[in-house]
Scaffold this motif. Sequence first.
Motif, PDB file in Angstrom:
ATOM      1  N   LEU A   1       0.861  -1.187   0.000  1.00 32.34           N
ATOM      2  CA  LEU A   1       0.000   0.000   0.000  1.00 32.34           C
ATOM      3  C   LEU A   1       0.893   1.230   0.000  1.00 32.34           C
ATOM      4  O   LEU A   1       1.767   1.376   0.857  1.00 32.34           O
ATOM      5  CB  LEU A   1      -0.906  -0.009   1.245  1.00 32.34           C
ATOM      6  N   VAL A   2       0.673   2.115  -0.966  1.00 33.04           N
ATOM      7  CA  VAL A   2       1.396   3.386  -1.014  1.00 33.04           C
ATOM      8  C   VAL A   2       0.451   4.468  -0.498  1.00 33.04           C
ATOM      9  O   VAL A   2      -0.595   4.733  -1.106  1.00 33.04           O
ATOM     10  CB  VAL A   2       1.875   3.708  -2.438  1.00 33.04           C
ATOM     11  N   GLY A   3       0.817   5.062   0.629  1.00 34.28           N
ATOM     12  CA  GLY A   3      -0.060   6.039   1.271  1.00 34.28           C
ATOM     13  C   GLY A   3      -1.354   5.380   1.696  1.00 34.28           C
ATOM     14  O   GLY A   3      -1.345   4.293   2.286  1.00 34.28           O
ATOM     15  N   THR A   4      -2.456   5.994   1.343  1.00 34.17           N
ATOM     16  CA  THR A   4      -3.742   5.396   1.693  1.00 34.17           C
ATOM     17  C   THR A   4      -4.604   5.174   0.449  1.00 34.17           C
ATOM     18  O   THR A   4      -5.816   5.017   0.536  1.00 34.17           O
ATOM     19  CB  THR A   4      -4.503   6.295   2.706  1.00 34.17           C
ATOM     20  N   ALA A   5      -3.948   5.149  -0.706  1.00 30.50           N
ATOM     21  CA  ALA A   5      -4.660   4.945  -1.975  1.00 30.50           C
ATOM     22  C   ALA A   5      -4.467   3.503  -2.442  1.00 30.50           C
ATOM     23  O   ALA A   5      -3.351   3.109  -2.791  1.00 30.50           O
ATOM     24  CB  ALA A   5      -4.126   5.903  -3.038  1.00 30.50           C
ATOM     25  N   PRO A   6      -5.515   2.719  -2.459  1.00 29.55           N
ATOM     26  CA  PRO A   6      -5.361   1.299  -2.783  1.00 29.55           C
ATOM     27  C   PRO A   6      -4.928   1.017  -4.213  1.00 29.55           C
ATOM     28  O   PRO A   6      -4.460  -0.079  -4.503  1.00 29.55           O
ATOM     29  CB  PRO A   6      -6.757   0.720  -2.531  1.00 29.55           C
TER      30      PRO A   6
ATOM     31  N   ALA B   1      -4.261  -4.372   7.805  1.00 28.39           N
ATOM     32  CA  ALA B   1      -3.102  -3.933   8.581  1.00 28.39           C
ATOM     33  C   ALA B   1      -2.378  -2.798   7.876  1.00 28.39           C
ATOM     34  O   ALA B   1      -2.018  -1.785   8.491  1.00 28.39           O
ATOM     35  CB  ALA B   1      -2.145  -5.113   8.800  1.00 28.39           C
ATOM     36  N   LEU B   2      -2.168  -2.937   6.580  1.00 23.87           N
ATOM     37  CA  LEU B   2      -1.452  -1.905   5.832  1.00 23.87           C
ATOM     38  C   LEU B   2      -2.185  -0.574   5.910  1.00 23.87           C
ATOM     39  O   LEU B   2      -1.569   0.484   6.106  1.00 23.87           O
ATOM     40  CB  LEU B   2      -1.266  -2.341   4.372  1.00 23.87           C
ATOM     41  N   MET B   3      -3.498  -0.621   5.773  1.00 29.17           N
ATOM     42  CA  MET B   3      -4.259   0.631   5.822  1.00 29.17           C
ATOM     43  C   MET B   3      -4.173   1.248   7.227  1.00 29.17           C
ATOM     44  O   MET B   3      -3.944   2.458   7.372  1.00 29.17           O
ATOM     45  CB  MET B   3      -5.712   0.388   5.416  1.00 29.17           C
ATOM     46  N   ALA B   4      -4.345   0.455   8.255  1.00 28.08           N
ATOM     47  CA  ALA B   4      -4.298   0.978   9.630  1.00 28.08           C
ATOM     48  C   ALA B   4      -2.919   1.566   9.949  1.00 28.08           C
ATOM     49  O   ALA B   4      -2.805   2.642  10.563  1.00 28.08           O
ATOM     50  CB  ALA B   4      -4.643  -0.130  10.622  1.00 28.08           C
ATOM     51  N   LEU B   5      -1.883   0.889   9.518  1.00 31.58           N
ATOM     52  CA  LEU B   5      -0.525   1.360   9.816  1.00 31.58           C
ATOM     53  C   LEU B   5      -0.194   2.610   9.013  1.00 31.58           C
ATOM     54  O   LEU B   5       0.390   3.566   9.541  1.00 31.58           O
ATOM     55  CB  LEU B   5       0.485   0.233   9.551  1.00 31.58           C
TER      56      LEU B   5
ATOM     57  N   LYS C   1       5.450   3.941   1.714  1.00 28.45           N
ATOM     58  CA  LYS C   1       5.438   2.723   0.904  1.00 28.45           C
ATOM     59  C   LYS C   1       5.518   1.513   1.828  1.00 28.45           C
ATOM     60  O   LYS C   1       6.541   1.281   2.458  1.00 28.45           O
ATOM     61  CB  LYS C   1       6.602   2.747  -0.082  1.00 28.45           C
ATOM     62  N   SER C   2       4.440   0.754   1.889  1.00 33.17           N
ATOM     63  CA  SER C   2       4.334  -0.319   2.872  1.00 33.17           C
ATOM     64  C   SER C   2       4.044  -1.653   2.210  1.00 33.17           C
ATOM     65  O   SER C   2       3.417  -1.699   1.154  1.00 33.17           O
ATOM     66  CB  SER C   2       3.230   0.012   3.878  1.00 33.17           C
ATOM     67  N   ARG C   3       4.512  -2.737   2.844  1.00 33.89           N
ATOM     68  CA  ARG C   3       4.268  -4.076   2.318  1.00 33.89           C
ATOM     69  C   ARG C   3       4.272  -5.067   3.464  1.00 33.89           C
ATOM     70  O   ARG C   3       4.832  -4.812   4.520  1.00 33.89           O
ATOM     71  CB  ARG C   3       5.317  -4.495   1.286  1.00 33.89           C
TER      72      ARG C   3
END
Lengths: 119, 119, 119
Positions: free
Chosen positions: B50-55, C20-24, C40-42
Amino acid sequence: MPHLTVEYSNNLPQFEADKALMALNQALVASGQFEEIGIKSRTVRFDKFLVGTAPTGRAFVHAKLAILTGRTVEIKQTLSKSLLDALQAMCVWPAGLQVQLCVEVQEIERESYAKTSVG
Amino acid sequence: MPHLTVEYSNNLPQFEADKALMALNQALVASGQFEEIGIKSRTVRFDKFLVGTAPTGRAFVHAKLAILTGRTVEIKQTLSKSLLDALQAMCVWPAGLQVQLCVEVQEIERESYAKTSVG
Amino acid sequence: MPHLTVEYSNNLPQFEADKALMALNQALVASGQFEEIGIKSRTVRFDKFLVGTAPTGRAFVHAKLAILTGRTVEIKQTLSKSLLDALQAMCVWPAGLQVQLCVEVQEIERESYAKTSVG
């Protein structure tokens, strides 16, 4: 703590992840540096990898040990050597393949590390 | 040494891992900083990201180069720039997608790094 | 920046990676420290893992937040605590399993970090 991550190339069918994890965690317990239950280890197999510019004939196993800051260089050297010894002892590496075994010690800043246990 | 890990989001079908590894390793060889056979590279594709909060609509490629301590900031800057250039040159990035390309240089403590080769 | 990597053992069916990705990421946005689009999360799920020397009954979730150098220890502590809180709030952890939740803050050298955006 600590966290151990063992990365390896997928051209090592001799590498048994479960066996490796047990051998390495036992080495970490034996070091006397860590609480047994705090040792969290995992393996990652890479299907896509490249050593130098030769597409075949080479392999690697790379262990990353992450510990909290504050230990001496001597302790870190002892830890990396004991993990390398465990990797070497663990399996008969294949003929005709150049296998690099490496152990790295990383530090995690103690002050900003957050942890809890549930269950 | 060094270790290179290229992470990327799975919404980049244009990204060819084998081609990327060869281009990046060739850039590292060309830098003159490393022995060719010591360059150990791998890619990791993330199905969950997930990059930022944009799916949707965003992607990333993130290269982590880990080298032994002791090189100057200038050398590290040259290395990261050459890897970024190689990533940029490597493929036609898709229209309609915002792709972030990043290169990070990590240091591995030389004194506690343990390594051997077999085969 | 930043980069977030959430690693977890595969014995946590309750762990929903997307959620989880959205919450974090929302926690990171709320911190005020980062541009939303730069986060940038994974997640990475480990099928092969071992906590201590007990093959069953234990699990972990480990978040690694990598930020550019230059922030204070207090800011880093606030960030790791907010991520840990988000992990804790996120799901009902299973009974009969000891789950360790951890958050680590890593620093990426600002001077040698290279980045570009395309598209």
